[in-house]
Design a protein around this motif. Structure first.
Motif, PDB file in Angstrom:
ATOM      1  N   UNK A   1     -35.460 128.335  68.394  1.00  0.00           N
ATOM      2  CA  UNK A   1     -34.156 128.969  68.189  1.00  0.00           C
ATOM      3  C   UNK A   1     -33.410 128.352  67.016  1.00  0.00           C
ATOM      4  N   UNK A   2     -33.603 127.039  66.818  1.00  0.00           N
ATOM      5  CA  UNK A   2     -32.897 126.397  65.711  1.00  0.00           C
ATOM      6  C   UNK A   2     -33.563 125.085  65.331  1.00  0.00           C
ATOM      7  N   UNK A   3     -33.291 124.682  64.094  1.00  0.00           N
ATOM      8  CA  UNK A   3     -33.678 123.369  63.597  1.00  0.00           C
ATOM      9  C   UNK A   3     -32.434 122.774  62.972  1.00  0.00           C
ATOM     10  N   UNK A   4     -32.030 121.605  63.453  1.00  0.00           N
ATOM     11  CA  UNK A   4     -30.882 120.881  62.919  1.00  0.00           C
ATOM     12  C   UNK A   4     -31.380 119.538  62.408  1.00  0.00           C
ATOM     13  N   UNK A   5     -30.620 118.946  61.500  1.00  0.00           N
ATOM     14  CA  UNK A   5     -31.008 117.671  60.913  1.00  0.00           C
ATOM     15  C   UNK A   5     -29.767 116.799  60.799  1.00  0.00           C
ATOM     16  N   UNK A   6     -29.933 115.502  61.027  1.00  0.00           N
ATOM     17  CA  UNK A   6     -28.800 114.574  60.912  1.00  0.00           C
ATOM     18  C   UNK A   6     -29.286 113.194  60.504  1.00  0.00           C
ATOM     19  N   UNK A   7     -28.461 112.507  59.764  1.00  0.00           N
ATOM     20  CA  UNK A   7     -28.699 111.102  59.450  1.00  0.00           C
ATOM     21  C   UNK A   7     -27.838 110.302  60.409  1.00  0.00           C
ATOM     22  N   UNK A   8     -28.492 109.576  61.316  1.00  0.00           N
ATOM     23  CA  UNK A   8     -27.807 108.846  62.383  1.00  0.00           C
ATOM     24  C   UNK A   8     -27.623 107.395  61.929  1.00  0.00           C
ATOM     25  N   UNK A   9     -26.500 107.113  61.292  1.00  0.00           N
ATOM     26  CA  UNK A   9     -26.292 105.796  60.695  1.00  0.00           C
ATOM     27  C   UNK A   9     -26.280 104.672  61.723  1.00  0.00           C
ATOM     28  N   UNK A  10     -25.685 104.886  62.884  1.00  0.00           N
ATOM     29  CA  UNK A  10     -25.619 103.828  63.899  1.00  0.00           C
ATOM     30  C   UNK A  10     -27.002 103.428  64.407  1.00  0.00           C
ATOM     31  N   UNK A  11     -27.919 104.406  64.475  1.00  0.00           N
ATOM     32  CA  UNK A  11     -29.278 104.137  64.949  1.00  0.00           C
ATOM     33  C   UNK A  11     -30.267 103.948  63.805  1.00  0.00           C
ATOM     34  N   UNK A  12     -29.803 104.170  62.570  1.00  0.00           N
ATOM     35  CA  UNK A  12     -30.646 104.098  61.379  1.00  0.00           C
ATOM     36  C   UNK A  12     -31.820 105.088  61.465  1.00  0.00           C
ATOM     37  N   UNK A  13     -31.525 106.305  61.986  1.00  0.00           N
ATOM     38  CA  UNK A  13     -32.539 107.338  62.154  1.00  0.00           C
ATOM     39  C   UNK A  13     -32.220 108.560  61.306  1.00  0.00           C
ATOM     40  N   UNK A  14     -33.261 109.167  60.794  1.00  0.00           N
ATOM     41  CA  UNK A  14     -33.189 110.484  60.175  1.00  0.00           C
ATOM     42  C   UNK A  14     -33.785 111.428  61.212  1.00  0.00           C
ATOM     43  N   UNK A  15     -32.926 112.173  61.895  1.00  0.00           N
ATOM     44  CA  UNK A  15     -33.366 112.967  63.045  1.00  0.00           C
ATOM     45  C   UNK A  15     -33.509 114.441  62.697  1.00  0.00           C
ATOM     46  N   UNK A  16     -34.611 115.009  63.180  1.00  0.00           N
ATOM     47  CA  UNK A  16     -34.841 116.443  63.101  1.00  0.00           C
ATOM     48  C   UNK A  16     -34.812 116.960  64.537  1.00  0.00           C
ATOM     49  N   UNK A  17     -33.896 117.893  64.825  1.00  0.00           N
ATOM     50  CA  UNK A  17     -33.708 118.438  66.167  1.00  0.00           C
ATOM     51  C   UNK A  17     -34.257 119.856  66.206  1.00  0.00           C
ATOM     52  N   UNK A  18     -35.248 120.093  67.060  1.00  0.00           N
ATOM     53  CA  UNK A  18     -35.869 121.406  67.199  1.00  0.00           C
ATOM     54  C   UNK A  18     -35.522 121.937  68.585  1.00  0.00           C
ATOM     55  N   UNK A  19     -34.851 123.090  68.629  1.00  0.00           N
ATOM     56  CA  UNK A  19     -34.457 123.687  69.903  1.00  0.00           C
ATOM     57  C   UNK A  19     -35.322 124.904  70.189  1.00  0.00           C
ATOM     58  N   UNK A  20     -35.984 124.872  71.347  1.00  0.00           N
ATOM     59  CA  UNK A  20     -36.832 125.975  71.802  1.00  0.00           C
ATOM     60  C   UNK A  20     -36.121 126.767  72.886  1.00  0.00           C
ATOM     61  N   UNK A  21     -36.404 128.042  72.963  1.00  0.00           N
ATOM     62  CA  UNK A  21     -35.982 128.827  74.113  1.00  0.00           C
ATOM     63  C   UNK A  21     -37.013 128.564  75.211  1.00  0.00           C
TER      64      UNK A  21
END
Length: 140
Positions: free
Chosen positions: A65-85
């Motif tokens: 359904x969607x792909x979101x991306x964020x740079x998580x500075x507190x965790x030092x992560x580059x996160x890719x969020x994939x949402x499935x139905x």
């Protein structure tokens, strides 16, 4: 930054028009059932596993359904969020992972949208979208 893939399952009850959400203990917030993909695990396997751990339900994954991306500075992560139905195929709501999830509940679409403001066009918009997902197997 470390790259992290995170999968979510949007479990939608189309009869009562509501979404299943979980309350995360660590961040004291609500999200869809989901979590990090483990090494050697496909996105689908991770989504099914996380939903089972967090809700007790066995689900079947459909499309993205969607792909979101964020740079998580507190965790030092580059996160890719994939949402499935996803849809429930069996089981009853019973949290398996009580160290990370404190509550599971159904919420209406408007409330779900307010709880997940990073989906700027709202949950109804996501439900009308579809991107195919195919695991291509192990390629040599």
């Amino acid at each position: 930054m470390k790259r992290v893939d995170v999968v979510y399952s949007l479990i939608y009850d189309d009869i009562q028009e509501r979404i299943l959400m979980v309350k995360n203990i660590k961040h004291n917030n609500w999200s869809l059932p989901g979590g990090s993909v483990e090494p050697g695990e496909t996105l689908l396997q991770a989504a099914v596993r996380e939903a089972k751990e967090e809700t007790g339900l066995n689900i079947e994954i459909d499309h993205i359904l969607s792909v979101n991306e964020a740079l998580m500075k507190n965790d030092n992560n580059h996160a890719l969020f994939i949402t499935f139905k996803a849809r429930i195929i069996s089981g009853a709501i019973a949290i398996q992972d009580t160290e990370t999830i404190s509550e599971v509940k159904w919420v209406n679409l408007q409330t779900a949208g307010e709880m997940m403001p990073y989906h700027k066009n709202g949950i109804r918009y996501l439900l009308d979208k579809s991107v195919p997902y195919e695991f291509q197997g192990v390629v040599h």
